[in-house]
Design a protein around this motif. Sequence first.
Motif, PDB file in Angstrom:
ATOM      1  N   TRP A   1       0.927  -1.290   0.217  1.00 31.07           N
ATOM      2  CA  TRP A   1       0.045  -0.051  -0.075  1.00 31.07           C
ATOM      3  C   TRP A   1       0.725   1.236   0.063  1.00 31.07           C
ATOM      4  CZ3 TRP A   1      -0.839   3.888   3.992  1.00 31.07           C
ATOM      5  CH2 TRP A   1      -1.976   4.525   3.601  1.00 31.07           C
TER       6      TRP A   1
ATOM      7  N   SER B   1       2.427   1.886  -3.432  1.00 30.84           N
ATOM      8  CA  SER B   1       1.574   1.862  -4.482  1.00 30.84           C
ATOM      9  C   SER B   1       1.119   3.332  -4.943  1.00 30.84           C
ATOM     10  CB  SER B   1       0.280   1.227  -4.002  1.00 30.84           C
ATOM     11  OG  SER B   1      -0.646   1.983  -3.451  1.00 30.84           O
ATOM     12  N   GLY B   2       1.039   4.225  -4.150  1.00 31.94           N
ATOM     13  CA  GLY B   2       0.577   5.704  -4.263  1.00 31.94           C
ATOM     14  C   GLY B   2       1.706   6.733  -4.685  1.00 31.94           C
ATOM     15  N   LYS B   3       1.288   7.909  -4.417  1.00 31.56           N
ATOM     16  CA  LYS B   3       2.292   8.912  -4.699  1.00 31.56           C
ATOM     17  C   LYS B   3       3.657   8.842  -3.702  1.00 31.56           C
ATOM     18  CE  LYS B   3       2.085  13.880  -4.820  1.00 31.56           C
ATOM     19  NZ  LYS B   3       1.277  15.151  -4.507  1.00 31.56           N
ATOM     20  N   PHE B   4       3.363   8.322  -2.654  1.00 38.48           N
ATOM     21  CA  PHE B   4       4.426   8.138  -1.669  1.00 38.48           C
ATOM     22  C   PHE B   4       5.480   7.363  -2.361  1.00 38.48           C
ATOM     23  CE2 PHE B   4       6.655   6.716   1.997  1.00 38.48           C
ATOM     24  CZ  PHE B   4       6.919   7.734   2.770  1.00 38.48           C
ATOM     25  N   GLY B   5       4.985   6.162  -3.033  1.00 34.28           N
ATOM     26  CA  GLY B   5       5.949   5.404  -3.715  1.00 34.28           C
ATOM     27  C   GLY B   5       6.773   5.848  -4.717  1.00 34.28           C
ATOM     28  N   SER B   6       5.883   6.710  -5.499  1.00 34.56           N
ATOM     29  CA  SER B   6       6.518   7.491  -6.395  1.00 34.56           C
ATOM     30  C   SER B   6       7.540   8.511  -5.935  1.00 34.56           C
ATOM     31  CB  SER B   6       5.294   8.573  -7.056  1.00 34.56           C
ATOM     32  OG  SER B   6       5.776   9.037  -8.343  1.00 34.56           O
ATOM     33  N   VAL B   7       7.260   8.960  -4.653  1.00 35.83           N
ATOM     34  CA  VAL B   7       8.183  10.006  -4.124  1.00 35.83           C
ATOM     35  C   VAL B   7       9.477   9.285  -3.717  1.00 35.83           C
ATOM     36  CG1 VAL B   7       8.975  11.379  -2.179  1.00 35.83           C
ATOM     37  CG2 VAL B   7       6.492  11.790  -3.356  1.00 35.83           C
TER      38      VAL B   7
ATOM     39  N   ARG C   1      10.757   6.500  -4.799  1.00 31.70           N
ATOM     40  CA  ARG C   1      11.222   5.845  -5.876  1.00 31.70           C
ATOM     41  C   ARG C   1      12.281   7.132  -6.683  1.00 31.70           C
ATOM     42  NH1 ARG C   1       7.557   3.425  -9.756  1.00 31.70           N
ATOM     43  NH2 ARG C   1       5.832   4.263  -8.641  1.00 31.70           N
ATOM     44  N   GLY C   2      11.546   8.208  -6.606  1.00 27.33           N
ATOM     45  CA  GLY C   2      12.354   9.352  -7.141  1.00 27.33           C
ATOM     46  C   GLY C   2      13.588   9.526  -6.217  1.00 27.33           C
TER      47      GLY C   2
ATOM     48  N   VAL D   1      14.080  15.536  -6.329  1.00 28.06           N
ATOM     49  CA  VAL D   1      12.855  15.545  -5.690  1.00 28.06           C
ATOM     50  C   VAL D   1      13.110  16.558  -4.628  1.00 28.06           C
ATOM     51  CG1 VAL D   1      11.880  13.973  -3.836  1.00 28.06           C
ATOM     52  CG2 VAL D   1      13.208  12.780  -5.823  1.00 28.06           C
TER      53      VAL D   1
ATOM     54  N   TYR E   1      10.172  18.570  -1.982  1.00 26.96           N
ATOM     55  CA  TYR E   1      10.024  17.309  -0.986  1.00 26.96           C
ATOM     56  C   TYR E   1      10.809  17.414   0.037  1.00 26.96           C
ATOM     57  CZ  TYR E   1       6.330  15.729  -4.114  1.00 26.96           C
ATOM     58  OH  TYR E   1       5.052  15.471  -4.828  1.00 26.96           O
TER      59      TYR E   1
ATOM     60  N   ARG F   1      13.115  13.905   5.563  1.00 29.06           N
ATOM     61  CA  ARG F   1      11.881  13.619   6.420  1.00 29.06           C
ATOM     62  C   ARG F   1      11.559  12.320   5.609  1.00 29.06           C
ATOM     63  NH1 ARG F   1       8.180  18.496   6.408  1.00 29.06           N
ATOM     64  NH2 ARG F   1       6.714  17.244   7.741  1.00 29.06           N
ATOM     65  N   TYR F   2      11.196  12.132   4.463  1.00 26.19           N
ATOM     66  CA  TYR F   2      10.781  10.781   3.958  1.00 26.19           C
ATOM     67  C   TYR F   2      11.627   9.479   4.220  1.00 26.19           C
ATOM     68  CZ  TYR F   2       7.316  13.189   1.116  1.00 26.19           C
ATOM     69  OH  TYR F   2       6.092  13.700   0.663  1.00 26.19           O
TER      70      TYR F   2
END
Lengths: 246, 392
Positions: free
Chosen positions: B237, B240-246, B248-249, B257, B262, B266-267
């Motif tokens: 989960w 799967s979304g934008k968090f994953g996109s960030v 992976r970026g 990034v 961003y 913190r990520y």
Amino acid sequence: MKTLLEVSGVTVSFDGFRAINNLSFQIGSAEMRAVIGPNGAGKTTFMDIVTGKTKPDEGHILWGDKSISLIGMSEARIAQAGIGRKFQKPTVFEDQTVQENLLLALRKDRSPLSVLLYRPNRRDLDRVTELAQQIGLPDQLLRAAGELSHGQKQWLEIGMLLAQDPQLLLVDEPAAGMTLAEREKTTTILAQAAKTRAVVVVEHDMEFVRRLDCKVTVLHEGAVLAEGSLDHVTKNQDVIDVYLGR
Amino acid sequence: MERSFIARNPSVLVFLALLAAFTLGVTALSEGFGIGVVSTSFVKTLGKTLCLCLVAVAMDLIWGYAGILSLGHFAFFGLGGYMIGMWLMYERTRQIVMGSLSEGVLPPTPEEIQAAIGNQIFGVVGSSDFPVIWAFADSLFVQLVLVVAVPGILALVFGWLAFRSRVTGVYLSILTQAMTLGLALYLFQNASGLRGNNGLSGLQNLPGVQAPQAVVSIWFLWASALALGLGYLLVAWIVSGKFGSVIRGIRDNEARVRFLGYGVERYKLLIFTVTACIAGIAGALYYPQAGIINPAEVAPIASIYLAVWVAIGGRGKIYGAVIGTAFVSLVSSWFTGGQAPDVSLGFYTIKWVDWWLIVLGFSFVLVTLFAPGGISGLVELMQRRRRKGDAG
Ligand SMILES: Nc1ncnc2c1ncn2[C@@H]1O[C@H](COP(=O)(O)OP(=O)(O)O)[C@@H](O)[C@H]1O
Ligand SMILES: [Mg+2]
């Protein structure tokens, strides 16, 4: 016109070498500006300083209506404040789709928790489609960015800049490696963007700069050599000596 | 939202179904609940493997997706084990002590009980006083909280220091190795309060539970499968979304990034901490099945193995981490457990106990060089070939 960004007396040295030397620069809130200058003049370093990547040794950088100082702010906070940047080498996220790249850039809350819970809604997806149209990639939304041509990647990166909805766009050599037709399209995209925000374009190519049809700042050895219309600066003897004459 | 998440990720459902089928199958074949074909010790091996898969899923999140090669996640795994081990050992010792003391004429005072437990547990390190860190060892609830909190807080503090100074790449890997080495060295000391190199033992005996190990092993198998299923779901989960996109970026171009606005640090800190908590839970389920935990478990090499499993399974695909870990750790325990027949060459006998590590190291090099996508990468390559074959 109101000043959006004011850089005054900025100096940066790398191991004693002055890459930027007492540089001053201003730009208004809906203005297009071209920055030209020979290789090593400090154009990219100038962008590094404004976006927080490089800390200046001296000088002031003031931003926006409230004239807040950008010095000491993190890259992320400067970006959030409304300054977007396109790198010299196109840097898109190659293994993500065009849509994911644009969604990533879309102006939204950037904190980890809200990003974790975020799911794109209709409006966001429409905005992404609209941007894709603007940069000429409407049929490529679901393609991996890595599969795009060099020119398309450059546009995608410009699209990501627009998605951020910044007040100031810093664009480093957008036309490098583009065909003539691609350059024309790039000019159109940038001119369109400059209607509502400030755009600074670094470029080598004189023809491209002529087509932008805007005020030009010539950098040399980290300082401003001349400023004015393209015709004005190309008649300047100093400019002819250091740049055009070669 | 959740439904569309599952709908968009059918592979998650497939994995959960396979995991459930596996667990039920083992149960049906077990000595405790089934026909007795699968021995209790093998059920424990399988249960432990599920825990290793869980920590590997966490490793895949931080390394495969966020690109942070942490070589310290087994420290968090071990800490989770120690936290639950403290309660298990304390409570069981208390029950034994109570049993023997109650045979006396007078009922024992609380001080006497405490001293007797202390003597039992810390006698091996020449002490009978309870160290401060055992303050809550009598509370299962507190120790369960600590299973998550201790690795989480260590990761938070360590990660904050490291990421804030923008330590990345191989330097971060070295720093995490130093962290796990430091922890191991600390635990080796008798004064650490955790019984030095003796570690905590007898963890397979659940206090107050009369059921035989054949039954308990199945409980732990189910608990481990449940934890793995939930962990898998959570990680799937998250990515799967934008968090994953960030993230992976961040893996592919961290600076970019940052310029998108961003707060990369913190990520990273969030991912580091969350995965440390998952590792702690996995460890807390693992060690009661292993029966013993000692400082050697958090030696730097353990965290490197974890990275090897994920690499062999394939990074950036959660199921890859599970396949790699299950495959390598099962094969590994077969070879090192002495079950593998030695190969006699006449002049030299290949003893797998000695040679297995070399085989493993060699396969790691081969995978890195020739199949950077690991086992799951090969599977996807074959699928793509087949699809191309169909089309053409
Ligand atoms: N990080 C750095 N360390 C040392 N020297 C640098 C660094 N960044 C830029 N420079 C030097 O500063 C000068 C200006 O570089 P740059 O801004 O990239 O020029 P331009 O973009 O105008 O071609 C060059 O001489 C370059 O070598
Ligand atoms: Mg440059």
